[in-house]
Design a protein around this motif. Structure first.
Motif, PDB file in Angstrom:
ATOM      1  N   ALA A  83     -22.188   9.372   3.052  1.00 23.05           N
ATOM      2  CA  ALA A  83     -21.944  10.729   3.533  1.00 23.05           C
ATOM      3  C   ALA A  83     -20.482  10.846   3.954  1.00 23.05           C
ATOM      4  N   VAL A  84     -19.897  11.988   3.660  1.00 21.82           N
ATOM      5  CA  VAL A  84     -18.512  12.250   4.044  1.00 21.82           C
ATOM      6  C   VAL A  84     -18.523  13.436   5.007  1.00 21.82           C
ATOM      7  N   ILE A  85     -18.085  13.187   6.221  1.00 23.61           N
ATOM      8  CA  ILE A  85     -18.018  14.250   7.223  1.00 23.61           C
ATOM      9  C   ILE A  85     -16.652  14.898   7.120  1.00 23.61           C
ATOM     10  N   LEU A  86     -16.656  16.205   6.930  1.00 24.74           N
ATOM     11  CA  LEU A  86     -15.413  16.966   6.853  1.00 24.74           C
ATOM     12  C   LEU A  86     -15.180  17.613   8.211  1.00 24.74           C
ATOM     13  N   GLN A  87     -14.013  17.342   8.790  1.00 25.35           N
ATOM     14  CA  GLN A  87     -13.708  17.873  10.117  1.00 25.35           C
ATOM     15  C   GLN A  87     -12.592  18.896  10.063  1.00 25.35           C
ATOM     16  N   ARG A  88     -12.719  19.882  10.931  1.00 28.83           N
ATOM     17  CA  ARG A  88     -11.685  20.902  11.116  1.00 28.83           C
ATOM     18  C   ARG A  88     -11.414  20.959  12.615  1.00 28.83           C
ATOM     19  N   TYR A  89     -10.171  20.755  13.007  1.00 27.22           N
ATOM     20  CA  TYR A  89      -9.775  20.750  14.420  1.00 27.22           C
ATOM     21  C   TYR A  89     -10.600  19.741  15.223  1.00 27.22           C
ATOM     22  N   GLY A  90     -10.892  18.580  14.604  1.00 25.51           N
ATOM     23  CA  GLY A  90     -11.604  17.517  15.284  1.00 25.51           C
ATOM     24  C   GLY A  90     -13.100  17.717  15.422  1.00 25.51           C
ATOM     25  N   ARG A  91     -13.627  18.778  14.842  1.00 20.10           N
ATOM     26  CA  ARG A  91     -15.065  19.048  14.912  1.00 20.10           C
ATOM     27  C   ARG A  91     -15.658  19.039  13.509  1.00 20.10           C
ATOM     28  N   MET A 106     -20.177   5.837   6.516  1.00 16.51           N
ATOM     29  CA  MET A 106     -19.907   7.240   6.660  1.00 16.51           C
ATOM     30  C   MET A 106     -18.397   7.407   6.846  1.00 16.51           C
ATOM     31  N   ALA A 107     -17.822   8.280   6.058  1.00 18.34           N
ATOM     32  CA  ALA A 107     -16.386   8.539   6.145  1.00 18.34           C
ATOM     33  C   ALA A 107     -16.153   9.863   6.859  1.00 18.34           C
ATOM     34  N   ILE A 108     -15.075   9.925   7.608  1.00 22.25           N
ATOM     35  CA  ILE A 108     -14.697  11.156   8.308  1.00 22.25           C
ATOM     36  C   ILE A 108     -13.309  11.536   7.823  1.00 22.25           C
ATOM     37  N   ILE A 109     -13.204  12.763   7.287  1.00 21.84           N
ATOM     38  CA  ILE A 109     -11.954  13.207   6.673  1.00 21.84           C
ATOM     39  C   ILE A 109     -11.670  14.643   7.124  1.00 21.84           C
ATOM     40  N   PRO A 110     -10.432  14.940   7.471  1.00 22.98           N
ATOM     41  CA  PRO A 110     -10.085  16.334   7.773  1.00 22.98           C
ATOM     42  C   PRO A 110     -10.226  17.209   6.520  1.00 22.98           C
ATOM     43  N   VAL A 111     -10.631  18.441   6.721  1.00 22.43           N
ATOM     44  CA  VAL A 111     -10.808  19.372   5.602  1.00 22.43           C
ATOM     45  C   VAL A 111      -9.519  19.495   4.797  1.00 22.43           C
ATOM     46  N   SER A 112      -8.382  19.549   5.472  1.00 20.66           N
ATOM     47  CA  SER A 112      -7.110  19.699   4.751  1.00 20.66           C
ATOM     48  C   SER A 112      -6.846  18.520   3.829  1.00 20.66           C
ATOM     49  N   GLU A 113      -7.177  17.320   4.280  1.00 19.37           N
ATOM     50  CA  GLU A 113      -7.015  16.131   3.436  1.00 19.37           C
ATOM     51  C   GLU A 113      -8.020  16.139   2.290  1.00 19.37           C
ATOM     52  N   ALA A 114      -9.252  16.536   2.584  1.00 21.72           N
ATOM     53  CA  ALA A 114     -10.292  16.591   1.546  1.00 21.72           C
ATOM     54  C   ALA A 114      -9.895  17.564   0.443  1.00 21.72           C
ATOM     55  N   ARG A 115      -9.275  18.654   0.835  1.00 22.44           N
ATOM     56  CA  ARG A 115      -8.832  19.650  -0.147  1.00 22.44           C
ATOM     57  C   ARG A 115      -7.825  19.026  -1.113  1.00 22.44           C
ATOM     58  N   ASP A 116      -6.935  18.214  -0.580  1.00 20.93           N
ATOM     59  CA  ASP A 116      -5.903  17.584  -1.409  1.00 20.93           C
ATOM     60  C   ASP A 116      -6.452  16.437  -2.255  1.00 20.93           C
ATOM     61  N   ARG A 117      -7.564  15.831  -1.796  1.00 22.47           N
ATOM     62  CA  ARG A 117      -8.141  14.660  -2.481  1.00 22.47           C
ATOM     63  C   ARG A 117      -9.579  14.924  -2.909  1.00 22.47           C
ATOM     64  N   LEU A 118      -9.872  16.130  -3.340  1.00 19.65           N
ATOM     65  CA  LEU A 118     -11.254  16.532  -3.606  1.00 19.65           C
ATOM     66  C   LEU A 118     -11.966  15.578  -4.561  1.00 19.65           C
ATOM     67  N   GLN A 119     -11.349  15.191  -5.632  1.00 23.74           N
ATOM     68  CA  GLN A 119     -12.003  14.299  -6.592  1.00 23.74           C
ATOM     69  C   GLN A 119     -12.372  12.970  -5.930  1.00 23.74           C
ATOM     70  N   ASP A 120     -11.483  12.414  -5.126  1.00 22.52           N
ATOM     71  CA  ASP A 120     -11.770  11.159  -4.421  1.00 22.52           C
ATOM     72  C   ASP A 120     -12.897  11.337  -3.408  1.00 22.52           C
ATOM     73  N   VAL A 121     -12.893  12.453  -2.707  1.00 20.63           N
ATOM     74  CA  VAL A 121     -13.907  12.712  -1.685  1.00 20.63           C
ATOM     75  C   VAL A 121     -15.283  12.867  -2.337  1.00 20.63           C
ATOM     76  N   VAL A 122     -15.354  13.555  -3.447  1.00 23.94           N
ATOM     77  CA  VAL A 122     -16.622  13.695  -4.167  1.00 23.94           C
ATOM     78  C   VAL A 122     -17.102  12.321  -4.631  1.00 23.94           C
ATOM     79  N   GLN A 123     -16.195  11.499  -5.084  1.00 25.97           N
ATOM     80  CA  GLN A 123     -16.561  10.137  -5.505  1.00 25.97           C
ATOM     81  C   GLN A 123     -17.093   9.328  -4.322  1.00 25.97           C
TER      82      GLN A 123
END
Length: 82
Positions: free
Chosen positions: A24-32, A1-18
């Motif tokens: 499962a990829v958990i997207l976090q905003r403000y540590g939640r 399971m990967a944990i990635i900040p939403v801001s980083e996921a936005r910049d790396r969307l193709q990688d995150v989808v892959q």
């Protein structure tokens, strides 16, 4: 399971989808946790499992109902299955 900040996921969307294809990829905003990204195949599996759990619960509820039982032969006859 990967944990990635939403801001980083936005910049790396193709990688995150892959990544979501294999884990499962958990997207976090403000540590939640804000969202979880999973593959479409895993999503379908989860929906099927949920349906099965609901079916089992309905079956259990039906068995717990009060009243007389109807013999299987009568049910088939009422449905025209004989």
């Amino acid at each position: 399971m990967a944990i990635i900040p939403v801001s980083e996921a936005r910049d790396r969307l193709q990688d995150v989808v892959q990544m979501a294809q294999v884990e499962a990829v958990i997207l976090q905003r403000y540590g939640r946790t804000a969202a979880v990204l999973i593959s479409s195949e895993r999503y379908e599996q989860l929906l099927e499992a949920e349906d099965e759990v609901e079916d089992i619960a309905a079956f259990d509820d039906a068995l717990a109902e009060e009243g007389p039982n109807i013999p299987w032969e009568q049910v088939k006859a009422d449905l025209g299955w004989q």
